[in-house]
Design a protein around this motif. Structure first.
Motif, short mmCIF file in Angstrom:
data_model
loop_
_atom_site.label_atom_id
_atom_site.label_comp_id
_atom_site.label_asym_id
_atom_site.label_seq_id
_atom_site.Cartn_x
_atom_site.Cartn_y
_atom_site.Cartn_z
N LEU A 260 -3.57 15.67 -8.65
CA LEU A 260 -3.28 14.24 -8.88
C LEU A 260 -1.78 13.97 -9.04
O LEU A 260 -1.39 12.91 -9.50
N LYS A 261 -0.96 14.94 -8.63
CA LYS A 261 0.48 14.74 -8.88
C LYS A 261 1.04 13.55 -8.09
O LYS A 261 1.90 12.83 -8.58
N TYR A 262 0.52 13.33 -6.87
CA TYR A 262 1.05 12.20 -6.08
C TYR A 262 0.60 10.87 -6.70
O TYR A 262 1.33 9.87 -6.67
N ILE A 263 -0.61 10.86 -7.25
CA ILE A 263 -1.14 9.66 -7.90
C ILE A 263 -0.27 9.33 -9.13
O ILE A 263 0.15 8.19 -9.33
N VAL B 185 -2.52 7.48 -1.51
CA VAL B 185 -1.85 8.76 -1.23
C VAL B 185 -2.87 9.90 -1.20
O VAL B 185 -4.03 9.73 -1.60
N ASN B 186 -2.43 11.05 -0.73
CA ASN B 186 -3.35 12.19 -0.61
C ASN B 186 -3.68 12.78 -1.99
O ASN B 186 -2.84 12.78 -2.89
N THR B 187 -4.90 13.28 -2.10
CA THR B 187 -5.38 13.91 -3.34
C THR B 187 -6.00 15.26 -2.98
O THR B 187 -7.20 15.45 -3.12
N PRO B 188 -5.17 16.19 -2.48
CA PRO B 188 -5.72 17.45 -1.97
C PRO B 188 -6.24 18.36 -3.09
O PRO B 188 -6.00 18.09 -4.26
N THR B 189 -6.92 19.43 -2.70
CA THR B 189 -7.36 20.42 -3.68
C THR B 189 -6.12 21.11 -4.24
O THR B 189 -5.19 21.44 -3.50
N CYS C 75 0.87 -1.18 0.00
CA CYS C 75 0.00 0.00 0.00
C CYS C 75 0.90 1.23 0.00
O CYS C 75 1.75 1.39 0.89
N ILE C 76 0.74 2.08 -0.98
CA ILE C 76 1.53 3.32 -1.03
C ILE C 76 0.73 4.42 -0.34
O ILE C 76 -0.37 4.76 -0.78
N GLY C 77 1.28 4.93 0.77
CA GLY C 77 0.57 5.95 1.57
C GLY C 77 0.17 5.37 2.91
O GLY C 77 -0.69 4.50 2.99
N SER D 64 -7.32 5.83 -2.97
CA SER D 64 -7.56 7.28 -2.81
C SER D 64 -8.86 7.66 -3.50
O SER D 64 -9.31 6.97 -4.42
N THR D 65 -9.45 8.78 -3.07
CA THR D 65 -10.65 9.32 -3.72
C THR D 65 -10.21 10.11 -4.95
O THR D 65 -9.40 11.02 -4.84
N LEU D 66 -10.77 9.76 -6.11
CA LEU D 66 -10.27 10.33 -7.36
C LEU D 66 -11.40 10.82 -8.25
O LEU D 66 -12.52 10.31 -8.18
N PRO D 67 -11.09 11.77 -9.14
CA PRO D 67 -12.08 12.20 -10.12
C PRO D 67 -12.48 11.03 -11.01
O PRO D 67 -11.64 10.14 -11.27
N VAL D 68 -13.71 11.05 -11.49
CA VAL D 68 -14.15 9.97 -12.37
C VAL D 68 -13.31 9.99 -13.64
O VAL D 68 -13.01 11.03 -14.20
#
Ligand code: NAD
Ligand code: UDX
Length: 463
Positions: A108-111, A91-95, A8-10, A132-136
């Motif tokens: 999405l840079k960390y993704i 990993v984090n997916t901040p604004t 698991c990364i993160g 992570s929670t991601l855009p569709v």
């Protein structure tokens, strides 16, 4: 394919607890959680399990059972990717704070970094799982990176969003309402889905494991958070109307919640929702809707955020107005800084914004939270960049107990619903305060009659 090694990364609020529970429930699977943050990994490996970096009821017991047996925390990202058959990206997916979509879109840079690293290292076929929670439609981008930069190995991408709430993470992971797995319709895609279903089947019953296509799974996560946050903004909107009309929002919430179509949960009026997810995910949803030209859809969901910002601001305004329109040099005790009880997480906590407003009015704040260290309080305020660190430090001070925070205070503001706040000797607190002694209960946790009988001028949300 039977999974025996997971990476698991993160190692954050999702990766840590989720992998700990998978390891506890699947002793035959080796689970390695990796992170670039050395300090965080060191804390997960601390000999004293009470020092793990995340406070969650029941988590240290799960970690203690599995750590060193089949649960490992490491900074060696490459080795863990190389060995695993299945890789969660958590990993984090901040604004985004820059460029196109600044303040709205998910960053999405960390993704992307994770995808590139997996592509570089993988020497055999892998299942890559979006936790992570991601855009569709993010899976499309991940697949493209993996296929075009990889070593010719086969990747299957799954979406498996996490629905745990902080403060109840272990319970939510052990007894989930559902597990959602989205994947490709191809035979290989279906095999990958089955491999992940088999992992969860070690403790989750089959009727709770839902499989869908990738895009439904990705979008369901944003939708769930939007619906949950919308209920809070809806009841908070009503709280303002209650205050004007003599209705009581607690009574209204109970009355509507007994309608089985509405249901009683998530109808607690408050100083405003916080946490790392709701605002970020709704802003992202709004951005996605706009990017497809769906402006009415975007406006509809944006209103949930506008209402929440209004609720936070309304609370600080109420304090100032009630204290005779000035809080300059007045001591105000803050009980609670975390965004909800039973967590040490403060991301987007309403307390930060209320404090910022009151410091603008030159108040002196004294903060007590059972789990949040004062350096985090200061860091949260500094992050807003409203004023210099020195200025913040002039206006806010730590307290080692609620009693100390309240001593000589003009007012007490309750920002988090910690259970211990209900059990205090409120008479003792009243005796130690300036008079009239005001309480602003941003969580509606105290008994209004009892507080008034003691002598407090007691204000709460929606009454
Ligand atoms: P977090 O910030 O606590 O943890 C993320 C971790 O990833 C950090 O420790 C960071 O150092 C690490 N990281 C970032 N890039 C990395 C890289 N390239 N290699 C290795 N490590 C890297 O975040 P979180 O709260 O655990 O959230 C993670 C995701 O889960 C987000 O997309 C969030 O929206 C989603 N989510 C969060 C919650 C919640 O309650 N916090 C619930 C459901 C879903
Ligand atoms: C949320 C979702 O609940 C979870 O499913 C998702 O995976 C991540 O985002 P979380 O943010 O950890 O979880 O906590 P949650 O319990 O949803 O509370 C969020 C905020 O809303 C808190 O500030 C809480 O105090 C507030 N809230 C919640 C209310 O003000 N009223 C309510 O009735 C419920």
């Amino acid at each position: 394919m039977s999974i025996t090694k997971i990476c698991c990364i993160g190692a954050g609020y999702v990766g840590g607890p989720t992998m700990a529970v998978i390891a506890q429930k699947c002793p035959h699977i080796q689970v390695t959680v990796v992170d670039l943050n050395q300090e965080r990994i060191a804390a997960w490996n601390d000999a004293d399990v009470n020092n793990i970096p995340i406070y969650e009821p029941g988590l240290s017991e799960v970690v203690e059972e599995a750590r060193g047996r089949n649960l490992f925390f490491s900074t060696d990202v490459e080795k863990a990717i190389d060995e695993a058959q299945l890789i969660f990206i958590s990993v984090n997916t901040p604004t985004k704070t820059y460029g196109k979509g600044k303040g709205m879109a998910a960053d999405l840079k960390y993704i992307e970094l994770c995808a590139r690293q997996i592509a570089k290292i993988a020497k055999d076929n892998k299942i890559v799982v979006e936790k992570s929670t991601l855009p569709v439609r993010t899976a499309e981008a991940i697949k493209s990176i993996l296929d075009y930069t990889g070593n010719g190995v086969q990747f299957q991408i799954l979406s498996n969003p996490e629905f745990l709430a902080e403060g109840t993470a272990v319970n939510d992971l052990l007894f989930p309402d559902r597990i959602l797995i989205g994947g490709d319709a191809s035979i290989e895609g279906q095999k990958a889905i089955q491999a992940l279903v088999d992992v969860y089947s070690n403790w989750v019953s089959p009727e709770k494991i839902l499989t869908t296509n990738l895009w439904s799974s990705e979008l369901s996560k944003l939708t769930a958070n939007a619906f949950l946050a919308q209920r809070i903004s809806s009841i908070n909107a009503m709280s303002e109307l209650c205050e004007q009309t003599g209705a009581d929002v607690n009574e209204v919430a109970k009355a509507i919640g007994m309608d089985s179509r509405i249901g009683p949960k998530f109808l607690k009026a408050s100083v405003g929702f916080g946490g790392s997810c709701f605002q970020k995910d709704i802003l992202n949803l709004v951005y996605i809707a706009k990017s497809y030209g769906l402006y009415e859809v975007a406006d509809y969901w944006e209103q949930v955020i506008i209402m929440n910002d209004h609720q936070k601001r309304r609370f600080s305004n109420k304090i100032v107005q009630t204290l005779y329109n000035t809080v300059a040099d007045k001591k105000i005790a803050f009980l609670g800084w975390a965004f909800k009880k039973d967590t040490n997480d403060t991301r987007e906590s309403a307390a930060i914004y209320v404090a910022d407003d009151l410091i603008n009015e030159e108040a002196r704040l004294s903060v007590y939270d059972p789990k949040v260290p004062f350096k985090k309080v200061l860091a949260d305020l500094d992050y807003l960049e409203s004023r210099s660190t020195t200025q913040n430090q002039k206006h806010i001070a730590p307290a080692t107990s609620a009693y100390e925070a309240c001593e000589n205070a003009h007012a007490v503001a309750i920002l988090t619903e910690w259970d211990e706040f209900r059990t205090y000797d409120w008479q003792r607190i009243y005796d130690s305060m300036q008079k009239p002694a005001f309480v602003f209960d941003g969580r509606n946790i105290l008994d209004a009659d009892q507080m008034k009988a003691i002598g407090f001028v007691y204000n709460r949300i929606g009454a």
